[in-house]
Every structure is written in C-alpha cells, then in structure tokens.
Design an enzyme around this catalytic site. Structure first.
Site, PDB file in Angstrom:
ATOM      1  N   ILE A  41      -1.074  -2.423  -0.184  1.00 28.08           N
ATOM      2  CA  ILE A  41      -1.740  -2.278  -1.476  1.00 28.08           C
ATOM      3  C   ILE A  41      -2.957  -3.193  -1.464  1.00 28.08           C
ATOM      4  CG2 ILE A  41       0.181  -1.452  -2.881  1.00 28.08           C
ATOM      5  CD1 ILE A  41       0.890  -4.205  -3.668  1.00 28.08           C
ATOM      6  N   ASP A  42      -3.968  -2.824  -2.247  1.00 23.64           N
ATOM      7  CA  ASP A  42      -5.235  -3.559  -2.222  1.00 23.64           C
ATOM      8  C   ASP A  42      -5.052  -5.020  -2.625  1.00 23.64           C
ATOM      9  OD1 ASP A  42      -6.472  -1.153  -1.584  1.00 23.64           O
ATOM     10  OD2 ASP A  42      -6.853  -0.653  -3.680  1.00 23.64           O
ATOM     11  N   LYS A  43      -5.997  -5.845  -2.187  1.00 28.46           N
ATOM     12  CA  LYS A  43      -5.973  -7.287  -2.452  1.00 28.46           C
ATOM     13  C   LYS A  43      -5.743  -7.586  -3.943  1.00 28.46           C
ATOM     14  CE  LYS A  43      -9.240 -11.203  -2.364  1.00 28.46           C
ATOM     15  NZ  LYS A  43     -10.044 -11.085  -3.606  1.00 28.46           N
TER      16      LYS A  43
END
Length: 301
Positions: A137-139
């Site tokens: 999942i994105d930062k």
C-alpha cells in the site's frame, strides 16, 4: 550449498521437472524451482534441462540448493502493530508515512526493515529488497498488509490476489458529495505518458475494478468504503479522481485546497484471505487512524 538427489518414480514419469521438484518439499515454490533450473542448479542424468522437461522413469535428479542471498537491508526495531502471526503468514497494520520496502536512497525506516527485526524468516521470492512482500500500500495510506514468511505461503497469497479472492476494503474521504449510494468503477489503468510516476485511465491499460458505497455525506465531502476487485498501483486514488471525486489530501491526484491531512485520507481497514496451510478463511479489521477520525469529527461539525 546443500545437495539433494532424487530418482523419478512410476507416478512421476511424464510430469514436468519443475512440478516434480516443487512437490519434494512444501517450502519450495514452483517459481523458485524454475529459477534453479534456469541457473543450472538442477541436473537430470548429469545434464542441464529446461523447466518444461518431461521426466522419465528412473531419471536421476541432482538438485543444488543455493544459499539464500545475503540481505543488505538493516533490521530495525520499529514497534510494528502485528495483528496476526504464525509460521507462514503475518498481518501488519502499516502507519501512514511508512514506505513498504527499501529502495536506493531510502534504505531505512521501511516496513521491511521492521519486519526483518521482528522475524528472521521471510519469503525470498521478491528478492533482497522486498522479502515477504506479497502486495503493498502507498506510503501515505495506512492499514493492513499480509506478509509471507516462506515461499509456499507467498505463492498461495499471490495466487489468491490473481484469482481476486482476497478481501480488501478501504475507507476514504473524497472531495464532493456523491449522490448515489453504490457504484462500480471499471476503467483500465496505465502509466501517464506526461508523468511516468503517475497512473491514469488509458484505453489499453491493465484491467481495474473498484466497488464503492457511501457511508456518510458532508457539505463538500463524502466518506466512502471502497472494495478492490483488482489491485493496481494507485487504483482507488485514480479511479475516484476519474469519476470526479478525488481523495482528500492526495498530493498527486487531488486538488491543492483540501483537508488538513498529511497525504491522502485512505485506510486499508479490512483484509481477508485463505490461510495457505490450513485453508481457513481469515479476516482482520484495523480501526481508522486518529488523523482520519479527527477529520470526520471536523466535517460533522
């Protein structure tokens, strides 16, 4: 390096060599075995073969098991929030702001650094910088991730992602008031030719489907739950922008004037999958992080 010998039995003749070898040890994945064959670490009757070689009765197989590659990623104690763990899989709640795996120039403070300090055994399929990582999942998205602790688990979880049987539900705050309660966005995604670091809807992109339903409406924003059918890079962020409701706080796909949050208001709240060893369906739920709770309280006022 470890060596192992095997003689082909009656019930194995006619089978592909990669299938036979991966069946000798449940920890060996077919992908891993195929790499060993390509690297010349598997000999049949003293000769190198291709991965699709069909075995004959009494073939003499010699397998050289390579030593695991040394990781140059530093284990770090990061007080990870572990929701579940056994000898095969681990489920972790990633905080907003944490990168999932190291990359050149960003080698510390990532989820992988923390995982390596927490457990010594992680699947090696994704290589040195991404051990155990099955999906990401994105930062600036918080929430639940499943991690593989061996190659058998890794292959099972990846197959479940491919077959779209993993449950992945996200909570998001988006700009605008969505009038209808339910919707499905079916729009293919690919790299933006004007900005290679961004994704966009393109005619010949990868198949991507997001289902959503409205939980709560405010004056200028909507609180929604999105369920992924596919898991493309930035999928929810791009899809919600595409239908005119970009995520609040999204620095890449959202408007400049937005809510006071550091990164997109997106949280991977529910994760469910079939356990690779027991075949039991497991589902986990992580509550909203404090910053999104504060935003919702602010919007309700």
């Amino acid at each position: 390096m470890e060596k192992m010998d095997h003689t082909i039995l009656e019930d194995q003749k006619g089978d592909r060599i990669d299938k036979v070898i991966s069946g000798l040890d449940e920890e060996w994945s077919r992908t891993q075995v195929q790499q060993w064959i390509k690297d010349g670490n598997v000999l049949v009757n003293g000769q190198k073969v291709k991965t699709n070689y069909k075995c004959s009765l009494k073939d003499q197989i010699e397998i050289t098991i390579p030593d695991p590659e040394e990781l140059d990623v530093i284990p770090e104690e990061l007080n990870l929030e572990i929701y579940y763990e056994d000898k095969d899989v681990l489920v972790v709640n990633k905080p907003r702001g944490m990168v999932v795996h190291p990359a050149p120039g960003h080698m510390t403070g990532t989820l992988v650094n923390g995982l390596m300090a927490h457990c010594k055994d992680l699947s090696g399929i994704n290589g040195v910088l991404r051990p155990g990582i099955v999906h990401r999942i994105d930062k600036d998205t918080s929430g639940l991730l499943m991690v593989a602790k061996n190659d058998m688990a890794h292959e099972s979880l990846v197959n479940q992602l491919v077959e779209k049987t993993v449950t992945r539900k996200y909570l998001a705050i988006v700009h605008g008031v969505i009038p209808h309660d339910f919707g499905t966005i079916d729009a293919p995604l690919g790299r933006d030719t004007k900005d290679r670091q961004s994704m966009t809807v393109v005619d010949h992109g990868k198949h991507a489907v997001t289902h959503f339903h409205v939980i709560e409406r405010f004056n200028d924003f909507t609180f929604v739950e999105c369920q992924l059918e596919t898991g493309r890079t930035h999928q929810i962020r791009v899809h919600m922008k595409y239908i005119g409701y970009p995520l609040a706080g999204d620095p890449k796909y959202g408007p400049k004037k937005t809510l006071d949050i550091d990164g997109q208001a997106l949280h991977a709240g529910v994760l469910g999958f079939i356990h690779p060893r027991t075949s039991e369906y497991l589902e986990f739920e992580a509550p909203l992080p404090e910053d999104i709770i504060r935003l919702l309280e602010h919007l309700r006022k």
